[in-house]
Scaffold this motif. Structure first.
Motif, mmCIF file in Angstrom:
data_model
loop_
_atom_site.group_PDB
_atom_site.id
_atom_site.type_symbol
_atom_site.label_atom_id
_atom_site.label_comp_id
_atom_site.label_asym_id
_atom_site.label_seq_id
_atom_site.Cartn_x
_atom_site.Cartn_y
_atom_site.Cartn_z
ATOM 1 N N GLY A 299 0.847 -1.185 0.000
ATOM 2 C CA GLY A 299 0.000 0.000 0.000
ATOM 3 C C GLY A 299 0.879 1.230 0.000
ATOM 4 N N SER A 300 0.743 2.063 -1.039
ATOM 5 C CA SER A 300 1.594 3.238 -1.220
ATOM 6 C C SER A 300 0.794 4.494 -0.893
ATOM 7 C CB SER A 300 2.080 3.331 -2.674
ATOM 8 O OG SER A 300 2.591 2.094 -3.108
ATOM 9 N N MET A 301 1.348 5.309 -0.013
ATOM 10 C CA MET A 301 0.728 6.583 0.367
ATOM 11 C C MET A 301 1.656 7.701 -0.081
ATOM 12 S SD MET A 301 -0.255 5.163 4.135
ATOM 13 C CE MET A 301 0.934 3.802 4.069
ATOM 14 N N ALA A 302 1.222 8.522 -1.008
ATOM 15 C CA ALA A 302 2.122 9.454 -1.688
ATOM 16 C C ALA A 302 2.614 10.574 -0.791
ATOM 17 C CB ALA A 302 1.442 10.045 -2.922
ATOM 18 N N VAL A 303 1.756 11.095 0.075
ATOM 19 C CA VAL A 303 2.090 12.305 0.838
ATOM 20 C C VAL A 303 1.865 12.048 2.324
ATOM 21 C CG1 VAL A 303 1.579 14.751 1.210
ATOM 22 C CG2 VAL A 303 1.478 13.795 -1.104
ATOM 23 N N THR A 304 2.955 11.904 3.066
ATOM 24 C CA THR A 304 2.886 11.773 4.530
ATOM 25 C C THR A 304 3.888 12.750 5.152
ATOM 26 O OG1 THR A 304 4.338 9.835 4.399
ATOM 27 C CG2 THR A 304 1.979 9.423 4.526
ATOM 28 N N GLY A 305 5.168 12.384 5.165
ATOM 29 C CA GLY A 305 6.174 13.338 5.633
ATOM 30 C C GLY A 305 6.199 14.605 4.805
ATOM 31 N N ALA A 306 5.870 14.479 3.512
ATOM 32 C CA ALA A 306 5.831 15.655 2.641
ATOM 33 C C ALA A 306 4.774 16.653 3.105
ATOM 34 C CB ALA A 306 5.555 15.234 1.202
ATOM 35 N N LEU A 307 3.730 16.171 3.778
ATOM 36 C CA LEU A 307 2.706 17.073 4.294
ATOM 37 C C LEU A 307 3.251 17.913 5.448
ATOM 38 C CD1 LEU A 307 -0.169 18.133 4.292
ATOM 39 C CD2 LEU A 307 -0.839 16.174 5.714
ATOM 40 N N VAL A 308 4.086 17.303 6.281
ATOM 41 C CA VAL A 308 4.736 18.061 7.367
ATOM 42 C C VAL A 308 5.667 19.114 6.777
ATOM 43 C CG1 VAL A 308 6.231 17.898 9.401
ATOM 44 C CG2 VAL A 308 4.542 16.102 8.949
ATOM 45 N N GLN A 309 6.399 18.738 5.738
ATOM 46 C CA GLN A 309 7.283 19.713 5.073
ATOM 47 C C GLN A 309 6.467 20.861 4.478
ATOM 48 O OE1 GLN A 309 9.135 17.019 2.319
ATOM 49 N NE2 GLN A 309 10.661 16.305 3.783
ATOM 50 N N TRP A 310 5.340 20.551 3.869
ATOM 51 C CA TRP A 310 4.460 21.583 3.304
ATOM 52 C C TRP A 310 3.947 22.507 4.398
ATOM 53 C CZ3 TRP A 310 -0.711 22.680 4.139
ATOM 54 C CH2 TRP A 310 -1.355 23.514 3.200
ATOM 55 N N PHE A 311 3.560 21.927 5.517
ATOM 56 C CA PHE A 311 3.076 22.694 6.667
ATOM 57 C C PHE A 311 4.156 23.652 7.172
ATOM 58 C CE2 PHE A 311 1.722 22.888 11.225
ATOM 59 C CZ PHE A 311 0.390 23.260 11.044
ATOM 60 N N ARG A 312 5.399 23.185 7.113
ATOM 61 C CA ARG A 312 6.540 24.014 7.540
ATOM 62 C C ARG A 312 6.890 25.066 6.497
ATOM 63 N NH1 ARG A 312 11.812 20.736 7.131
ATOM 64 N NH2 ARG A 312 11.414 21.292 4.952
ATOM 65 N N ASP A 313 7.058 24.657 5.242
ATOM 66 C CA ASP A 313 7.619 25.544 4.219
ATOM 67 C C ASP A 313 6.578 26.455 3.572
ATOM 68 O OD1 ASP A 313 10.004 24.257 4.733
ATOM 69 O OD2 ASP A 313 9.825 22.888 3.037
ATOM 70 N N ASN A 314 5.384 25.940 3.334
ATOM 71 C CA ASN A 314 4.373 26.719 2.610
ATOM 72 C C ASN A 314 3.485 27.546 3.534
ATOM 73 O OD1 ASN A 314 5.415 24.842 0.744
ATOM 74 N ND2 ASN A 314 3.628 25.049 -0.548
ATOM 75 N N LEU A 315 3.185 27.012 4.712
ATOM 76 C CA LEU A 315 2.362 27.760 5.654
ATOM 77 C C LEU A 315 3.187 28.486 6.707
ATOM 78 C CD1 LEU A 315 -0.737 25.461 6.330
ATOM 79 C CD2 LEU A 315 -0.353 27.138 4.519
ATOM 80 N N GLY A 316 4.390 27.993 6.976
ATOM 81 C CA GLY A 316 5.273 28.665 7.933
ATOM 82 C C GLY A 316 4.795 28.600 9.370
ATOM 83 N N LEU A 317 3.972 27.594 9.698
ATOM 84 C CA LEU A 317 3.429 27.498 11.054
ATOM 85 C C LEU A 317 4.389 26.822 12.021
ATOM 86 C CD1 LEU A 317 -0.303 26.651 10.264
ATOM 87 C CD2 LEU A 317 0.666 28.831 11.000
ATOM 88 N N ILE A 318 5.413 26.176 11.502
ATOM 89 C CA ILE A 318 6.493 25.618 12.323
ATOM 90 C C ILE A 318 7.820 25.947 11.654
ATOM 91 C CG2 ILE A 318 5.170 23.740 13.403
ATOM 92 C CD1 ILE A 318 6.229 21.864 11.216
#
Length: 496
Positions: A299-318
């Protein structure tokens, strides 16, 4: 004098080299990131030459960092990002273009054309894979269609195809080979025969002359030339298959999930391929030398850790990825908020390229702590979907899940994962299981380790999380998650 095994982990974000001793202890590590190229929305490329140069650099740095000479390395193994597609000139060794990565969605229209009236399952009985942008075959076809004269050169064997393992083995040894695990991710290999299938090649339009020879995951492919002269190159596995070996999941029913940029759950099904009726992939698990091939459900899940990176880089909340756990712990729950990270569609078990990301359940009550929770919980809920499909396909319920990868350092996520799966979640002491699996396979091929029992003896538990959630709460959360997934689908239109 002590001897060692080294492994290259050529991943999506970086290339690394780890050196292991006989007890599977990490002696040295070197790592170098590479650039990502985004020519258009949904397109993701890497420069194969940059990756090769980085691999040479990190192998040299890892060996030197352990105060070793190349002669101290008895075997070199390779684990690699799968499906990422490289075409290069046989004579010059020059790539004909950037590599098209596994994340790239440019072949969406081509995949729909190939599916025709039959649908995504057109080739699945032969190769174990649904028609999806994920896999290499359509990427090859896309390049053949776009670069003038390329198809004629490929038919003449002047242009070669490979996934990253093939590219690196070619650069290291001059041989054009791949292993069964990487070949099984191309959509071109017959799962039962473990060889290229002419029906698939004809349907997708891939010249056989450009394809590498398929070999076991563990055997001597050749000795490296300069600048790593004399080092035996003795294994290749797709990264997730390497993690299966690194976690010593050698018995049918053993399962592991690697939590990185994406996450990938593999279940050992033994010497028989189990064809999924529930959105999973049937794949080669590994083939160690002359032993029979071991198959797996994935079972392949495309976006997991990448979502944390997005939360950090694109939203800047962390400010850094580990900070998300602190932020998520600032609230007691997700406040009714669910995040479906379908940035490039949904992978298993849905396979919906028309899906896009959705945050559902937003109210005026929601603040950044709830969003942080929803980001982490998305990984666990995606895993729950995959495990349900796996239990149904395999016919035996998962008893425990071995985990590895960077996200396993997040204790809140690991506990939530155990809660929603309702099984123990276990992390080993050596969390670098991708690199370790490639090292194990190479070491077995060269006699550094005698057998798989010696590898099992090296596995030790570092942490375990036990389920601690009320069943009613678990099922309500899963019901809400599935409603959010429904709202993420059918977003992309034909004119997008």
């Amino acid at each position: 004098m002590s001897k060692y095994v080294a492994s290259i982990d050529q991943g999506t974000a970086s290339s690394r080299c780890l050196v292991f001793d006989e007890s599977a202890r990490i002696v040295s590590v070197a790592q170098k990131e590479h650039h990502h190229v985004y020519p258009r929305p949904g397109w993701v490329e890497h420069d194969p030459k940059e990756i090769w140069e980085n691999v040479v650099t990190v192998v040299g740095e890892a060996v030197a960092g352990a105060d070793l000479e190349l002669a101290d390395v008895v075997a070199l193994g390779i684990a690699n990002q799968r499906e990422t597609t490289v075409l290069w000139n046989r004579d010059s060794g020059e790539p004909v273009s950037n590599a098209i990565t596994w994340q790239d969605t440019r072949t969406d229209h081509l995949c729909r054309e190939l599916a025709g009236d039959v649908g995504q399952q057109r080739f699945q009985e032969i190769c174990g894979l649904p028609l999806a942008t994920y896999f290499s075959g359509p990427k090859i076809r896309w390049l053949l269609d776009r670069i003038p004269g390329l198809e004629e050169r490929a038919e003449a064997g002047q242009v070669l195809f490979g996934t990253m393992d093939s590219w690196l083995i070619w650069k290291l040894t001059g041989r054009h080979v791949t292993d069964v695990t990487n070949a099984s991710r191309t959509m071109l290999m017959n799962l039962d025969a473990a060889d290229w299938d002419d029906r698939l090649l004809d349907a997708i339009g891939i010249p056989r002359a450009m394809l590498p020879e398929i070999r076991p995951s563990a055997e001597l492919y050749g000795e490296a030339g300069d600048p790593l002269a004399g080092v035996p190159v003795a294994s290749a596995l797709g990264d997730q298959h390497a993690a299966l070996v690194g976690q010593t999941c050698f018995s049918p029913g053993d399962a592991k999930c690697t939590y990185g940029t994406g996450s990938f759950l593999l279940l050992n099904t033994g010497e028989r391929p189990v064809h999924s009726e529930n959105g999973l992939l049937t794949t080669l698990g590994y083939k160690l030398g002359d032993e029979p091939a071991t198959y797996a459900l994935e079972g392949s899940m495309a976006v997991t850790g990448a979502l944390v990176q997005w939360f950090r880089d694109n939203l800047g909340l962390i400010g850094s990825a580990p900070e998300i756990e602190t932020l998520a712990r600032s609230v007691d729950d997700n406040g009714g908020c669910y995040f479906v990270p379908a940035f490039s569609g949904l992978f298993a078990p849905h396979w919906r390229s028309d899906a896009r990301g959705v945050i559902a359940g937003l109210t005026g009550y929601i603040q950044k702590g709830h969003l942080a929770r929803a980001v982490l919980e998305a990984t666990a809920w995606q895993t729950r979907e995959v495990v349900e499909s796996m239990n149904t396909d395999y016919g035996v319920a998962l008893a425990a899940l071995r985990v590895d990868g960077g996200m396993t350092a997040n204790n809140l996520l690991m506990q939530f994962l155990a809660d929603v799966l309702d099984v123990p979640v276990v992390r080993p002491i050596v969390a670098e299981t991708v690199s370790l699996g490639a090292a194990y396979a190479a070491g077995l091929a060269e006699g550094f380790w005698p057998d798989i029992e010696s590898l099992r003896a090296n596995w030790h538990k570092a942490a375990e999380w036990s389920p601690d959630m009320d069943s009613q709460q678990r099922e309500k959360g899963y019901r809400k998650w599935r409603k959010a997934v429904e709202r993420a689908t059918d977003w992309v239109d034909d004119d997008d």
